[in-house]
Design a protein around this motif. Structure first.
Motif, PDB file in Angstrom:
ATOM      1  N   CYS A  94       3.822  21.770   1.629  1.00  0.00           N
ATOM      2  CA  CYS A  94       4.956  21.269   0.844  1.00  0.00           C
ATOM      3  C   CYS A  94       5.433  22.317  -0.158  1.00  0.00           C
ATOM      4  N   SER A  95       4.489  22.988  -0.819  1.00  0.00           N
ATOM      5  CA  SER A  95       4.841  24.024  -1.793  1.00  0.00           C
ATOM      6  C   SER A  95       5.556  25.197  -1.124  1.00  0.00           C
ATOM      7  N   CYS A  96       5.094  25.570   0.061  1.00  0.00           N
ATOM      8  CA  CYS A  96       5.716  26.683   0.793  1.00  0.00           C
ATOM      9  C   CYS A  96       7.163  26.364   1.152  1.00  0.00           C
ATOM     10  N   LEU A 155       9.289  26.483  -1.983  1.00  0.00           N
ATOM     11  CA  LEU A 155       9.550  27.863  -2.405  1.00  0.00           C
ATOM     12  C   LEU A 155      10.661  28.489  -1.576  1.00  0.00           C
ATOM     13  N   ILE A 209      -2.615  25.297  -4.201  1.00  0.00           N
ATOM     14  CA  ILE A 209      -1.315  25.733  -4.728  1.00  0.00           C
ATOM     15  C   ILE A 209      -0.321  26.003  -3.606  1.00  0.00           C
ATOM     16  N   MET A 210      -0.765  26.716  -2.577  1.00  0.00           N
ATOM     17  CA  MET A 210       0.120  27.074  -1.465  1.00  0.00           C
ATOM     18  C   MET A 210      -0.008  26.056  -0.343  1.00  0.00           C
ATOM     19  N   SER A 211       0.206  24.802  -0.655  1.00  0.00           N
ATOM     20  CA  SER A 211       0.202  23.742   0.355  1.00  0.00           C
ATOM     21  C   SER A 211       1.476  23.846   1.195  1.00  0.00           C
TER      22      SER A 211
END
Length: 315
Positions: free
Chosen positions: A139-141, A144, A135-137
């Motif tokens: 890319c995701s960081c 966000l 979830i916290m890859s």
């Protein structure tokens, strides 16, 4: 945007620091020292995180962005305060005032968003560790953080653009050390109902959503940690949240103090004190909170300082 107003006002006067020369000299020295600590401490945190590959994790990525936001919000306000004290000129241009309102709301909102994201990060790390890395890859960081920038920028621009619709008449004295939204609205001689409504509802909703998210995350975290049978395991889980919780209490506590004081009081002395608490104290203490309570950052900062010392010695 075209920073012009209906009444032709070209400048405002920041009279929150109208004291004797001795008092203002002390305040100047105090703000200067604190500003140096803010810049040096937060910049050191950013460099330590960038230079140490062990700190290239979501939590430290958000901490680096929080330090960047601390630098930005302080730089938006403190240098102007120092210049005004040094030159004995309390004026700030109309465009400069609206820009300051926009940047303070943007970077303050960005910090609020980041604290909410960091709470979500801790929630996933403790309550759902198996899916945390997915979830916290990276890319995701990044997404966000970009989302936080977008939301906070829209919030800042919304209030600033609404100020353009107001007319300002004879009173140009702002009882503050910077152009704070509520204080600027109070100077308008046109209808301020929509601006006042937005300042309360949007700001309250904006902060309330992220504060509610933080509270919900920590309710889940506490519930999960209490299920751990090992005392050492519980202490280790809580220790990863201690720094973040300290920053949350500091940020929201001082922000609430500023918000309430500016809304219910016209005392310049009280506004100066609460403003100092909001624009200086959290930004100054954040590096100490994260460095003193975090072994990895302390080690990275120690290596960074020693490397800089030996590089300077060799040259």
């Amino acid at each position: 945007m075209n920073l012009s107003n209906k009444s032709g006002i070209s400048e405002f006067y920041l009279i929150g620091l109208t004291y004797g020369p001795d008092v203002e000299s002390f305040i100047f020295s105090l703000f200067l020292c604190m500003y140096f600590v803010i810049i040096f401490g937060n910049f050191l945190i950013i460099l330590a995180i960038i230079s140490d590959s062990h700190l290239h994790t979501p939590m430290y990525f958000f901490i680096a962005n929080l330090s960047f936001a601390d630098i930005c919000i302080s730089t938006t306000i403190i240098p102007k305060i120092l210049v005004n004290i040094q030159t004995q000129d309390k004026s700030i241009s109309y465009g400069g005032c609206l820009s300051q309102v926009c940047f303070v709301l943007t970077f303050g909102g960005f910090e609020s968003c980041l604290l909410g994201v960091m709470a979500y990060d801790r929630y996933l790390a403790i309550c759902d560790p198996l899916r945390y890395t997915v979830i916290m890859s990276p890319c995701s960081c990044v997404l966000l953080v970009l989302l936080a920038v977008f939301i906070s920028t829209v919030n800042g621009l919304l209030h600033s653009l609404m100020l353009l619709k107001l007319s300002f008449c004879t009173n140009q004295n702002i009882l503050h050390v910077f152009c704070e939204l509520v204080q600027v609205i109070k100077l308008a001689c046109s209808d301020t109902f929509i601006n006042t409504l937005l300042s309360y509802t949007v700001t309250s909703a904006f902060s309330g959503v992220f504060l509610a998210g933080i509270i919900f995350s920590y309710i889940q975290i506490v519930s999960s940690v209490l299920k751990i049978k090992s005392v050492q395991g519980r202490n280790k889980a809580f220790s990863t949240c201690g720094s973040h919780l300290s920053v949350v209490f500091l940020f929201y506590g001082t922000a609430l103090g500023v918000y309430m004081s500016s809304s219910v009081s016209d005392s310049s002395a009280k506004n100066v004190i609460f403003s100092m608490m909001y624009i200086v104290v959290p930004q100054m203490l954040n590096p100490f909170i994260y460095s003193f309570r975090n072994r990895e950052i302390k080690q990275a900062m120690r290596i960074l300082i020693y490397s800089g010392y030996y590089f300077h010695k060799l040259n």
